[in-house]
Design an enzyme around this catalytic site. Structure first.
Site, mmCIF file in Angstrom:
data_model
loop_
_atom_site.group_PDB
_atom_site.id
_atom_site.type_symbol
_atom_site.label_atom_id
_atom_site.label_comp_id
_atom_site.label_asym_id
_atom_site.label_seq_id
_atom_site.Cartn_x
_atom_site.Cartn_y
_atom_site.Cartn_z
ATOM 1 N N LYS A 66 0.774 -1.179 -0.079
ATOM 2 C CA LYS A 66 -0.044 0.078 -0.142
ATOM 3 C C LYS A 66 1.080 1.309 0.043
ATOM 4 O O LYS A 66 0.482 2.168 -0.519
ATOM 5 C CB LYS A 66 -0.975 0.074 1.139
ATOM 6 C CG LYS A 66 -1.941 -0.908 1.247
ATOM 7 C CD LYS A 66 -3.039 -0.660 2.143
ATOM 8 C CE LYS A 66 -3.977 -1.681 2.098
ATOM 9 N NZ LYS A 66 -5.294 -1.779 3.117
ATOM 10 N N ASP A 102 -9.849 3.027 2.423
ATOM 11 C CA ASP A 102 -9.845 2.299 3.484
ATOM 12 C C ASP A 102 -10.579 3.308 4.414
ATOM 13 O O ASP A 102 -11.180 2.982 5.189
ATOM 14 C CB ASP A 102 -8.630 1.959 4.117
ATOM 15 C CG ASP A 102 -8.068 0.751 3.069
ATOM 16 O OD1 ASP A 102 -8.781 -0.032 2.914
ATOM 17 O OD2 ASP A 102 -6.650 0.702 3.096
#
Ligand code: ATR
Length: 279
Positions: A66, A102
């Site tokens: 990420k 997220d």
């Protein structure tokens, strides 16, 4: 031509994203496929170039890529840049642009439970990558007061200092968080404490929990952590990590297609899928 989407990560075999997104493409009559790609750290750059050469329309990024993917992208959205992590990439006219859904997914999942949560005084437990995405996104969404407790207080201090959005925050150790738990109407548990196989652990005691508080644990294996069980017995409303997972996926799907999908159907699909291996 059929559109291609996917998720890159290591490991990737247990990812529920392919089932979730393929189901959505089918439901919305979109001619697309979403595939899991096992990509090691050493292959990350070539995998991103390969996805671009193949004309992928978009993809998700999961552990451990990420943060490391950022230099290989053509652009990054400001929130993802502040968080320092990208979980969703969209092909915008041949350029790969990185987003973070997220944190915003977590906030949207909270809002789906009660609109008044935004005005509550919040305590985030943990100060790792997940906490950073959640904390910055909650601050951006307008939460006024968010404290953070962490085993290593320095890491929580770093989060508070790095947050680009205005929010009133202080850092606590676990002892003072336990003593002052009654001051918070919203608790957000972001550590791995309580996750399978460590299911008998809790990050802190809920003895002093406020009445009518809301407790969200980002763990979904098990579906109800010991913390959620204890909080629920003391009268709190609770939410598990399915919500964040589903809403980050819903926001990624919306970025790619312009359609915000039915999250209740997504949840049912994910729960069916989880049935196989949650304890
Ligand atoms: P993630 O990206 O999933 O958030 P991470 O960045 O490794 O993972 O962060 C893990 C978080 O869980 C941290 O807040 C960590 O506390 P420290 O910063 O003190 O390491 C917390 N954590 C993990 N295991 C823990 C344990 N056994 N006791 C207390 N905190 C723990």
């Amino acid at each position: 031509m059929k559109k291609m989407f996917g998720v890159i990560g290591d490991p990737i075999a247990h990812s529920m994203s392919p089932a979730m997104h393929n189901d959505l493409f089918q439901l919305h009559g979109i001619d697309a496929s979403y595939l899991p790609f096992h990509v090691s750290n050493d292959d990350l750059e070539s995998a991103v170039k390969g996805l671009k050469a193949l004309g992928a329309s978009g993809f998700n990024v999961t552990i451990p890529h990420k943060t490391e993917i950022i230099p290989y992208l053509d652009g990054i959205d400001p929130l993802a840049e502040a968080i320092g992590a990208v979980n969703t990439v969209k092909n915008e006219g041949g350029l790969f642009i990185g987003y973070n859904t997220d944190g915003p997914g977590f906030v949207k999942g909270l809002e789906s439970h009660a609109a008044d949560l935004l005005s509550r005084s919040a305590l985030i437990i943990g100060a790792g990558g997940a906490a950073r995405a959640i904390y910055f996104s909650m601050a951006k969404a307008g939460f006024k007061h968010i404290d953070i407790c962490n085993r290593t207080p320095n890491k929580a201090e770093e989060l508070v200092n790095a947050c680009p959005y205005k929010v009133d925050s202080k850092v606590l150790d676990y002892d003072s968080a336990e003593r002052n738990l009654g001051n918070y109407q919203l608790l957000v548990q972001t550590t791995s404490i309580g996750m399978h196989p460590d299911i008998d652990s809790v990050p802190l005691s809920t003895n002093n929990i406020a009445q009518h508080s809301f407790v969200s644990d980002i763990i979904y294996n098990p579906l109800q952590t010991k913390l959620l069980k204890e909080a629920s017995v003391k009268g709190a409303s609770t939410q598990n990590g399915i919500e964040m997972f589903v809403y980050q996926g819903a926001l990624a799907f919306e970025k790619w297609t312009g359609i915000f999908p039915d999250t209740e159907k997504m949840k049912a699909n994910v729960l069916r899928h989880l049935g196989g291996y949650t304890c």
